[in-house]
Design an enzyme around this catalytic site. Sequence first.
Site, PDB file in Angstrom:
ATOM      1  N   ASP A  85     -22.020  19.631 -27.660  1.00  0.00           N
ATOM      2  CA  ASP A  85     -21.359  20.916 -27.924  1.00  0.00           C
ATOM      3  C   ASP A  85     -22.097  21.569 -29.095  1.00  0.00           C
ATOM      4  OD1 ASP A  85     -19.644  23.009 -28.631  1.00  0.00           O
ATOM      5  OD2 ASP A  85     -17.836  21.840 -28.280  1.00  0.00           O
ATOM      6  N   ASP A  96     -20.960  29.569 -28.411  1.00  0.00           N
ATOM      7  CA  ASP A  96     -20.410  28.213 -28.475  1.00  0.00           C
ATOM      8  C   ASP A  96     -20.446  27.683 -27.047  1.00  0.00           C
ATOM      9  OD1 ASP A  96     -18.857  25.965 -28.986  1.00  0.00           O
ATOM     10  OD2 ASP A  96     -17.099  27.075 -29.699  1.00  0.00           O
ATOM     11  N   HIS A 156     -10.843  29.356 -27.630  1.00  0.00           N
ATOM     12  CA  HIS A 156     -10.510  30.152 -28.808  1.00  0.00           C
ATOM     13  C   HIS A 156     -11.267  31.471 -28.804  1.00  0.00           C
ATOM     14  CE1 HIS A 156     -14.411  28.591 -30.327  1.00  0.00           C
ATOM     15  NE2 HIS A 156     -14.073  27.570 -29.598  1.00  0.00           N
ATOM     16  N   HIS A 164     -12.847  29.991 -34.933  1.00  0.00           N
ATOM     17  CA  HIS A 164     -11.499  30.033 -34.330  1.00  0.00           C
ATOM     18  C   HIS A 164     -10.724  31.165 -34.969  1.00  0.00           C
ATOM     19  CE1 HIS A 164     -11.359  26.029 -32.202  1.00  0.00           C
ATOM     20  NE2 HIS A 164     -12.489  25.958 -32.864  1.00  0.00           N
ATOM     21  N   GLU A 189     -13.088  26.349 -23.028  1.00  0.00           N
ATOM     22  CA  GLU A 189     -13.584  24.971 -23.068  1.00  0.00           C
ATOM     23  C   GLU A 189     -12.566  23.966 -22.559  1.00  0.00           C
ATOM     24  OE1 GLU A 189     -14.418  23.317 -26.979  1.00  0.00           O
ATOM     25  OE2 GLU A 189     -13.670  25.128 -27.909  1.00  0.00           O
ATOM     26  N   GLU A 281     -18.167  24.161 -21.634  1.00  0.00           N
ATOM     27  CA  GLU A 281     -17.793  25.335 -22.435  1.00  0.00           C
ATOM     28  C   GLU A 281     -18.837  26.442 -22.303  1.00  0.00           C
ATOM     29  OE1 GLU A 281     -17.599  24.667 -26.706  1.00  0.00           O
ATOM     30  OE2 GLU A 281     -16.306  26.417 -26.978  1.00  0.00           O
TER      31      GLU A 281
HETATM   32 MN    MN Z   1     -17.924  24.159 -28.679  1.00  0.00          MN
HETATM   33 MN    MN Z   2     -15.410  26.049 -28.895  1.00  0.00          MN
END
Ligand code: MN
Ligand code: MN
Length: 295
Positions: A85, A96, A156, A164, A189, A281
């Site tokens: 990630d 992200d 998020h 976030h 995600e 994600e």
């Molecule tokens: Mn992530």
């Molecule tokens: Mn994330």
Amino acid sequence: MDDDILEKYLLAGKIASQVREESRKLVAPGKSILLAAETIESRIIELGGKIAFPVNISLNEFAAHCTPKAKDDSVFGDNDVVKVDLGVHVDGYIADTAITVALDKTKQNMVTAIERALKNAISMATPGTKTGDIGTVISETIESAGYRPVSNLSGHMLGKYTIHTGISIPNIPTKSNEILSEGDAIAIEPFLSEGSGYVKETNDAEICRLASEKPERSPHAREIIRIAKEKYRGLPFALRWIERPSGALLSTIINQLVMRGIIHRYPFLRDSEKGFISQAEHTVIVADEPIITTK
Ligand code: MN
Ligand code: MN
């Protein structure tokens, strides 16, 4: 969303996507996890991005927040299920993205299922969608493949220099009345589990961020606060990134800063029954035709 901001999101996404795909060849039995992390992070810089958070490399029953320690000598095992990630930012606008690589080919179903859940969720990232309805689609996709969604992890909304913010994107049905708006930048995600579908914090943590600034007398502590604020801009950082102090002294100082509420620590997250977990994600800009920046 302004065009120049969209361009930055797209550039961050393009870099993140390239590095994510390159990371697949770093994940192989016997290869160093620390080397994988360092290679991923340096590729982000080489491609013109900045690191939005330390790359998370979480194995098997660990869902998230794992990153190697300084001088970590662990290697990938023959049968590991590896979540990579990573986060890139361009002037604070974040991409992200995450994949799961199953070195045990008999676990490929959990990778396919989580990618399908992500794809189904992304198709709903249009203005006016209730976030809870995305959770319903994610959980139904995961359950139809015979797994459990991880109920206490969620996607998020992204903000400038903030990972976030605002609304959450749940992985299970919720009664939330929050809705998506045109131009929202969100990270979707889903996580699925072969175990309980509920993650708990462990005692290990290698990732921190500045929580609130307070005066500190110790020079070492002041230096860590300064780095967290000026170099990392309040974004998460890895303890292995701190050159001095290191080892036990660094741990002691971080513990004190956590106690005082100055530093926030992200403990490793593990399935409560130690079931294996997969994750996928993407970062998406909400629109009638959702824009996947990390495609
Ligand atoms: Mn992530
Ligand atoms: Mn994330």
